[in-house]
Scaffold this motif. Structure first.
Motif, PDB file in Angstrom:
ATOM      1  N   CYS A  44       0.905  -1.392  -0.015  1.00  0.00           N
ATOM      2  CA  CYS A  44       0.119   0.124   0.084  1.00  0.00           C
ATOM      3  C   CYS A  44       0.931   1.224  -0.146  1.00  0.00           C
ATOM      4  CB  CYS A  44      -0.873  -0.004   1.326  1.00  0.00           C
ATOM      5  SG  CYS A  44       0.062   0.134   2.760  1.00  0.00           S
ATOM      6  N   MET A  45       2.157   1.162  -0.334  1.00  0.00           N
ATOM      7  CA  MET A  45       2.836   2.262  -0.422  1.00  0.00           C
ATOM      8  C   MET A  45       2.372   3.539  -1.027  1.00  0.00           C
ATOM      9  SD  MET A  45       5.562   1.151   1.487  1.00  0.00           S
ATOM     10  CE  MET A  45       6.685   2.425   1.232  1.00  0.00           C
ATOM     11  N   GLY A  46       2.373   4.689  -0.422  1.00  0.00           N
ATOM     12  CA  GLY A  46       2.019   5.785  -1.133  1.00  0.00           C
ATOM     13  C   GLY A  46       0.416   6.235  -0.837  1.00  0.00           C
ATOM     14  N   SER A  47      -0.354   5.118  -0.227  1.00  0.00           N
ATOM     15  CA  SER A  47      -1.772   5.522  -0.030  1.00  0.00           C
ATOM     16  C   SER A  47      -2.095   5.222   1.484  1.00  0.00           C
ATOM     17  CB  SER A  47      -2.610   4.164  -1.067  1.00  0.00           C
ATOM     18  OG  SER A  47      -2.179   2.962  -0.690  1.00  0.00           O
ATOM     19  N   SER A  48      -3.367   5.037   1.693  1.00  0.00           N
ATOM     20  CA  SER A  48      -3.602   4.732   3.019  1.00  0.00           C
ATOM     21  C   SER A  48      -3.480   3.456   3.484  1.00  0.00           C
ATOM     22  CB  SER A  48      -5.108   5.035   3.278  1.00  0.00           C
ATOM     23  OG  SER A  48      -5.568   5.145   4.643  1.00  0.00           O
ATOM     24  N   CYS A  49      -2.262   3.106   4.261  1.00  0.00           N
ATOM     25  CA  CYS A  49      -2.035   1.884   4.968  1.00  0.00           C
ATOM     26  C   CYS A  49      -2.467   1.877   6.287  1.00  0.00           C
ATOM     27  CB  CYS A  49      -0.254   1.794   4.682  1.00  0.00           C
ATOM     28  SG  CYS A  49       0.317   1.689   3.214  1.00  0.00           S
ATOM     29  N   PHE A  50      -2.862   0.742   6.756  1.00  0.00           N
ATOM     30  CA  PHE A  50      -3.237   0.638   8.295  1.00  0.00           C
ATOM     31  C   PHE A  50      -2.849  -0.857   8.835  1.00  0.00           C
ATOM     32  CE2 PHE A  50      -6.686  -1.469   5.780  1.00  0.00           C
ATOM     33  CZ  PHE A  50      -6.612  -2.768   6.350  1.00  0.00           C
ATOM     34  N   VAL A  51      -2.540  -0.700   9.902  1.00  0.00           N
ATOM     35  CA  VAL A  51      -2.594  -1.970  10.722  1.00  0.00           C
ATOM     36  C   VAL A  51      -3.500  -1.956  11.996  1.00  0.00           C
ATOM     37  CG1 VAL A  51      -0.699  -2.901  12.582  1.00  0.00           C
ATOM     38  CG2 VAL A  51       0.280  -2.123  10.263  1.00  0.00           C
ATOM     39  N   HIS A  52      -3.984  -3.176  12.017  1.00  0.00           N
ATOM     40  CA  HIS A  52      -5.019  -3.218  13.153  1.00  0.00           C
ATOM     41  C   HIS A  52      -4.116  -4.245  14.046  1.00  0.00           C
ATOM     42  CE1 HIS A  52      -8.278  -2.426  10.347  1.00  0.00           C
ATOM     43  NE2 HIS A  52      -8.206  -1.454  11.299  1.00  0.00           N
ATOM     44  N   LEU A  53      -4.039  -3.961  15.432  1.00  0.00           N
ATOM     45  CA  LEU A  53      -3.509  -4.899  16.597  1.00  0.00           C
ATOM     46  C   LEU A  53      -4.347  -5.231  17.404  1.00  0.00           C
ATOM     47  CD1 LEU A  53       0.127  -3.153  16.712  1.00  0.00           C
ATOM     48  CD2 LEU A  53      -0.292  -5.449  15.628  1.00  0.00           C
ATOM     49  N   ARG A  54      -4.467  -6.367  17.851  1.00  0.00           N
ATOM     50  CA  ARG A  54      -5.361  -6.691  18.990  1.00  0.00           C
ATOM     51  C   ARG A  54      -4.602  -6.410  20.213  1.00  0.00           C
ATOM     52  NH1 ARG A  54      -5.922 -12.840  19.290  1.00  0.00           N
ATOM     53  NH2 ARG A  54      -4.160 -12.531  20.459  1.00  0.00           N
ATOM     54  N   GLY A  55      -5.604  -5.874  20.948  1.00  0.00           N
ATOM     55  CA  GLY A  55      -4.740  -5.666  22.469  1.00  0.00           C
ATOM     56  C   GLY A  55      -3.601  -5.956  23.058  1.00  0.00           C
ATOM     57  N   ASP A  56      -3.540  -7.402  22.955  1.00  0.00           N
ATOM     58  CA  ASP A  56      -2.249  -7.791  23.943  1.00  0.00           C
ATOM     59  C   ASP A  56      -1.176  -7.895  22.952  1.00  0.00           C
ATOM     60  OD1 ASP A  56      -3.694  -9.780  22.264  1.00  0.00           O
ATOM     61  OD2 ASP A  56      -2.941 -11.462  23.422  1.00  0.00           O
ATOM     62  N   ALA A  57      -1.343  -7.641  21.535  1.00  0.00           N
ATOM     63  CA  ALA A  57      -0.237  -7.814  20.609  1.00  0.00           C
ATOM     64  C   ALA A  57       0.580  -6.678  20.670  1.00  0.00           C
ATOM     65  CB  ALA A  57      -1.002  -8.032  19.307  1.00  0.00           C
ATOM     66  N   THR A  58       0.212  -5.560  21.049  1.00  0.00           N
ATOM     67  CA  THR A  58       1.135  -4.345  21.315  1.00  0.00           C
ATOM     68  C   THR A  58       2.063  -4.601  22.295  1.00  0.00           C
ATOM     69  OG1 THR A  58      -0.544  -3.449  23.053  1.00  0.00           O
ATOM     70  CG2 THR A  58      -1.231  -2.809  20.871  1.00  0.00           C
ATOM     71  N   ARG A  59       1.948  -5.511  23.140  1.00  0.00           N
ATOM     72  CA  ARG A  59       3.079  -5.496  24.167  1.00  0.00           C
ATOM     73  C   ARG A  59       4.337  -6.667  23.283  1.00  0.00           C
ATOM     74  NH1 ARG A  59      -0.981  -7.634  28.493  1.00  0.00           N
ATOM     75  NH2 ARG A  59      -1.665  -5.497  28.935  1.00  0.00           N
ATOM     76  N   ARG A  60       3.942  -7.102  22.113  1.00  0.00           N
ATOM     77  CA  ARG A  60       5.239  -7.739  21.369  1.00  0.00           C
ATOM     78  C   ARG A  60       5.547  -6.866  20.091  1.00  0.00           C
ATOM     79  NH1 ARG A  60       0.977 -11.521  22.333  1.00  0.00           N
ATOM     80  NH2 ARG A  60       0.396 -11.920  20.168  1.00  0.00           N
ATOM     81  N   LEU A  61       6.682  -6.613  20.251  1.00  0.00           N
ATOM     82  CA  LEU A  61       7.430  -5.770  19.439  1.00  0.00           C
ATOM     83  C   LEU A  61       7.314  -6.608  17.884  1.00  0.00           C
ATOM     84  CD1 LEU A  61       8.495  -3.219  18.090  1.00  0.00           C
ATOM     85  CD2 LEU A  61      10.772  -4.074  19.106  1.00  0.00           C
ATOM     86  N   HIS A  62       7.486  -7.794  18.010  1.00  0.00           N
ATOM     87  CA  HIS A  62       7.376  -8.612  16.678  1.00  0.00           C
ATOM     88  C   HIS A  62       6.366  -8.662  15.995  1.00  0.00           C
ATOM     89  CE1 HIS A  62       6.215 -11.769  19.504  1.00  0.00           C
ATOM     90  NE2 HIS A  62       5.707 -12.271  18.367  1.00  0.00           N
ATOM     91  N   SER A  63       5.226  -8.693  16.838  1.00  0.00           N
ATOM     92  CA  SER A  63       3.960  -8.307  16.168  1.00  0.00           C
ATOM     93  C   SER A  63       3.513  -7.004  15.410  1.00  0.00           C
ATOM     94  CB  SER A  63       2.795  -8.707  17.242  1.00  0.00           C
ATOM     95  OG  SER A  63       2.747  -9.971  17.780  1.00  0.00           O
ATOM     96  N   VAL A  64       4.123  -6.068  16.059  1.00  0.00           N
ATOM     97  CA  VAL A  64       4.072  -4.709  15.397  1.00  0.00           C
ATOM     98  C   VAL A  64       4.720  -4.604  14.197  1.00  0.00           C
ATOM     99  CG1 VAL A  64       4.400  -2.333  15.597  1.00  0.00           C
ATOM    100  CG2 VAL A  64       3.517  -3.666  17.647  1.00  0.00           C
ATOM    101  N   ALA A  65       6.021  -5.176  14.323  1.00  0.00           N
ATOM    102  CA  ALA A  65       6.953  -4.955  13.146  1.00  0.00           C
ATOM    103  C   ALA A  65       6.412  -6.017  12.014  1.00  0.00           C
ATOM    104  CB  ALA A  65       8.365  -5.547  13.573  1.00  0.00           C
ATOM    105  N   HIS A  66       5.917  -7.089  12.437  1.00  0.00           N
ATOM    106  CA  HIS A  66       5.417  -8.063  11.408  1.00  0.00           C
ATOM    107  C   HIS A  66       4.271  -7.294  10.319  1.00  0.00           C
ATOM    108  CE1 HIS A  66       3.870 -12.138   9.788  1.00  0.00           C
ATOM    109  NE2 HIS A  66       2.649 -11.273   9.618  1.00  0.00           N
ATOM    110  N   GLU A  67       3.304  -6.696  11.183  1.00  0.00           N
ATOM    111  CA  GLU A  67       2.158  -5.885  10.530  1.00  0.00           C
ATOM    112  C   GLU A  67       2.686  -4.852   9.648  1.00  0.00           C
ATOM    113  OE1 GLU A  67      -0.266  -7.707  10.081  1.00  0.00           O
ATOM    114  OE2 GLU A  67       0.182  -9.184  11.490  1.00  0.00           O
ATOM    115  N   VAL A  68       3.570  -4.011  10.209  1.00  0.00           N
ATOM    116  CA  VAL A  68       4.283  -2.762   9.420  1.00  0.00           C
ATOM    117  C   VAL A  68       4.880  -3.282   8.093  1.00  0.00           C
ATOM    118  CG1 VAL A  68       5.611  -0.994   9.553  1.00  0.00           C
ATOM    119  CG2 VAL A  68       4.121  -1.107  11.382  1.00  0.00           C
ATOM    120  N   GLY A  69       5.448  -4.756   8.445  1.00  0.00           N
ATOM    121  CA  GLY A  69       6.370  -5.254   7.227  1.00  0.00           C
ATOM    122  C   GLY A  69       5.424  -5.349   6.064  1.00  0.00           C
ATOM    123  N   HIS A  70       4.292  -5.964   6.418  1.00  0.00           N
ATOM    124  CA  HIS A  70       3.320  -5.932   5.336  1.00  0.00           C
ATOM    125  C   HIS A  70       2.864  -4.647   4.702  1.00  0.00           C
ATOM    126  CE1 HIS A  70       2.440 -10.132   5.918  1.00  0.00           C
ATOM    127  NE2 HIS A  70       1.610  -9.935   7.221  1.00  0.00           N
TER     128      HIS A  70
END
Length: 107
Positions: free
Chosen positions: A66-92
């Motif tokens: 989605c480069m250049g357009s509206s990119c989103f990440v949705h993270l479930r509550g407990d996932a925000t405590r795990r950096l690898h989950s955030v990095a994984h979704e931002v990688g998409h």
């Protein structure tokens, strides 16, 4: 009004349907625009932190390629405590896919 922002369908903390998640996303965008007076158009990447929803089967999800357009990440509550989950979704958001094999999506 959350019901209006979600196209007339009330979002509840017990819902993990696409409709509910996009409804809360629309509500959050409207809140940021009208209450906080921030124009989200100037930002390409948006991360939404969802409450711990009982029927959510995903940890997180992100739009891919989605480069250049509206990119989103949705993270479930407990996932925000795990950096690898955030990095994984931002990688998409940056175009990365899963290292899939013919028999296993994540492998």
């Amino acid at each position: 009004d959350l019901k209006q922002a979600s196209w007339g369908t009330a979002y509840t903390m017990d819902s993990c349907t696409d409709w509910g998640i996009y409804g809360i996303t629309a509500w959050a965008q409207n809140y940021v625009k009208t209450v906080l007076k921030i124009d989200l158009v100037q930002y390409s990447f948006h991360i939404y932190l969802l409450p711990q929803l009982k029927d959510c089967k995903f940890t997180g999800r992100g739009t891919q390629y989605c480069m250049g357009s509206s990119c989103f990440v949705h993270l479930r509550g407990d996932a925000t405590r795990r950096l690898h989950s955030v990095a994984h979704e931002v990688g998409h958001n940056m175009g990365l896919a899963h290292a899939a094999s013919p028999t296993f999506e994540y492998g």
